[in-house]
Design a protein around this motif. Structure first.
Motif, PDB file in Angstrom:
ATOM      1  N   LEU A  47      39.643  34.327  36.149  1.00 12.65           N
ATOM      2  CA  LEU A  47      39.535  34.818  37.530  1.00 12.65           C
ATOM      3  C   LEU A  47      38.960  33.760  38.455  1.00 12.65           C
ATOM      4  CD1 LEU A  47      38.278  38.524  37.213  1.00 12.65           C
ATOM      5  CD2 LEU A  47      40.362  37.741  38.326  1.00 12.65           C
ATOM      6  N   ILE A  51      40.705  31.848  41.748  1.00 11.09           N
ATOM      7  CA  ILE A  51      40.072  31.753  43.069  1.00 11.09           C
ATOM      8  C   ILE A  51      39.997  30.303  43.509  1.00 11.09           C
ATOM      9  CG2 ILE A  51      37.929  32.135  44.342  1.00 11.09           C
ATOM     10  CD1 ILE A  51      37.467  34.593  42.554  1.00 11.09           C
ATOM     11  N   ILE A  75      42.337  42.892  47.050  1.00  9.84           N
ATOM     12  CA  ILE A  75      42.654  42.734  45.631  1.00  9.84           C
ATOM     13  C   ILE A  75      42.155  43.936  44.837  1.00  9.84           C
ATOM     14  CG2 ILE A  75      42.137  41.367  43.565  1.00  9.84           C
ATOM     15  CD1 ILE A  75      42.075  38.895  45.360  1.00  9.84           C
ATOM     16  N   THR A 309      45.006  39.508  41.242  1.00  9.52           N
ATOM     17  CA  THR A 309      44.669  38.236  41.883  1.00  9.52           C
ATOM     18  C   THR A 309      45.868  37.300  41.905  1.00  9.52           C
ATOM     19  OG1 THR A 309      42.388  38.467  41.091  1.00  9.52           O
ATOM     20  CG2 THR A 309      43.050  36.295  41.870  1.00  9.52           C
TER      21      THR A 309
END
Length: 353
Positions: A47, A51, A75, A309
């Protein structure tokens, strides 16, 4: 054995330190619990990596703190409906089954609760109808699999077709508008700046975690998925428990139907399309074994967030849905390969070398 001073009696010697595994050093995360923690940390790392990729590709957007917070909420809201379905799917897969009908159950529950007759009973009647329809269809799946001895793949595939057909017949192949302001307001309402849908996902996830890790039902689920015959010999009613697992999956589908209806302020027979694939993929990414007997709610939710995501990352970069689906397919294949060739086997190979 050692002699006790002054008594002449023999006493057991104190056990020595636990021997180290092959390769020299003892692994800090030994056992199932440690492996789950390690896997979840890896998912968190994925994750973070996504990002970082977003910040590199769109630095002007990620430089705006207001946009970043709004994007995080988007999200989470995107993941909320699929996340609820994934919680139920995780229980089914841990129990040694599979449910290909979850998307169709969401559609059927959504269409049934938005009929004019149901809406006349208000928000309570709509919510009750969606939950009852979801549980009832789930129990039918469980009944066919447990007592009808149908293979889960065949039984739920047949239910997928039947539920979609029934939803189309009830709605007349038309979109049904929800006129209830309470139901429609669920998706748009925020508490402390966070959408209510996110709170619903959190509540379902916490309840699922408690049910799986702190109750007899959860322990029986793992036992049934790991070795059904051993579970039967231990006194567990495997057939009844399997039926309850599919009923639980249907309950989650009923909750998801209300959430999705609130987002669209309508329902139709095509809603919830491919939710079964998203839920199965998220559970696999989270470490749930397709063969049953192992899985975590936390890992499954992290899997849902990773896919949400990725979808968001592709959207803000203007990439096609086709490319997004190819990436998701590659991730699923990689996750299954990791399950087959587990990390511990690789470390043993290197230790021998």
């Amino acid at each position: 054995m050692t002699l006790s001073e002054g008594t002449g009696l023999q006493t057991p010697a104190k056990p020595g330190p636990e021997p180290a595994p092959p390769g020299g050093r003892k692994r800090p995360w030994a056992g199932e619990a440690g492996e789950s923690v390690t896997r979840n940390l890896v998912l968190v790392g994925v994750l973070v990596a996504l990002i970082v990729i977003g910040a590199i590709t769109q630095p002007e957007l990620y430089g705006n703190s207001t946009w970043v917070w709004t994007n995080i909420l988007s999200i989470l809201q995107l993941a909320s409906v699929v996340g609820v379905v994934t919680v139920g799917m995780t229980f089914v897969i841990i129990g040694g089954g599979i449910d290909l009908s979850v998307g169709a159950i969401v559609a059927l529950a959504g269409v049934w609760c938005t009929t004019l007759a149901t809406q006349s009973y208000g928000a309570g009647g709509m919510i009750f109808t969606a939950l009852v329809v979801g549980v009832a269809v789930g129990l039918v799946n469980g009944l066919l699999i447990s007592y009808g001895r149908l293979v889960p793949f065949i039984a739920t595939l047949a239910m997928l077709v039947a539920a979609r057909g029934l939803a189309a017949a009830i709605s007349g192949k038309q979109t049904q508008i929800s006129a209830n302001t309470f139901i429609n307001g669920i998706a748009s309402t925020k508490i402390l700046g966070i959408p209510v849908l996110v709170y619903i996902l959190a509540a379902v996830a916490v309840a699922g975690w408690i049910l799986l890790n702190r109750t007899t039902f959860g322990r029986r689920t793992v036992a049934v998925g790991g070795n059904p015959e051993a579970a039967r010999l231990a006194g567990i009613d495997v057939k009844r428990h399997t039926m309850l697992l599919y009923g639980l999956s249907g309950l989650c589908c009923g909750i998801a139907a209300i959430m999705l209806t609130s987002q669209a302020t309508s329902a139709q027979a095509a809603m919830g399309n491919l939710y079964e694939l998203d839920a199965i993929a998220a559970a696999i990414i989270g470490g749930t074994l397709l063969s049953g007997g192992r899985g975590t709610i936390v890992g499954s939710i992290l899997g849902v967030l990773i896919f949400a995501t990725i979808t968001n990352l592709f959207a803000i970069n203007g990439l096609s849905t086709e490319a997004q689906n190819m990436v998701k397919g590659g991730i699923i294949v990689a996750a299954v390969l990791v399950q087959q060739f587990r990390f511990q086997s690789v470390t043993r190979l290197f230790s021998r070398t």
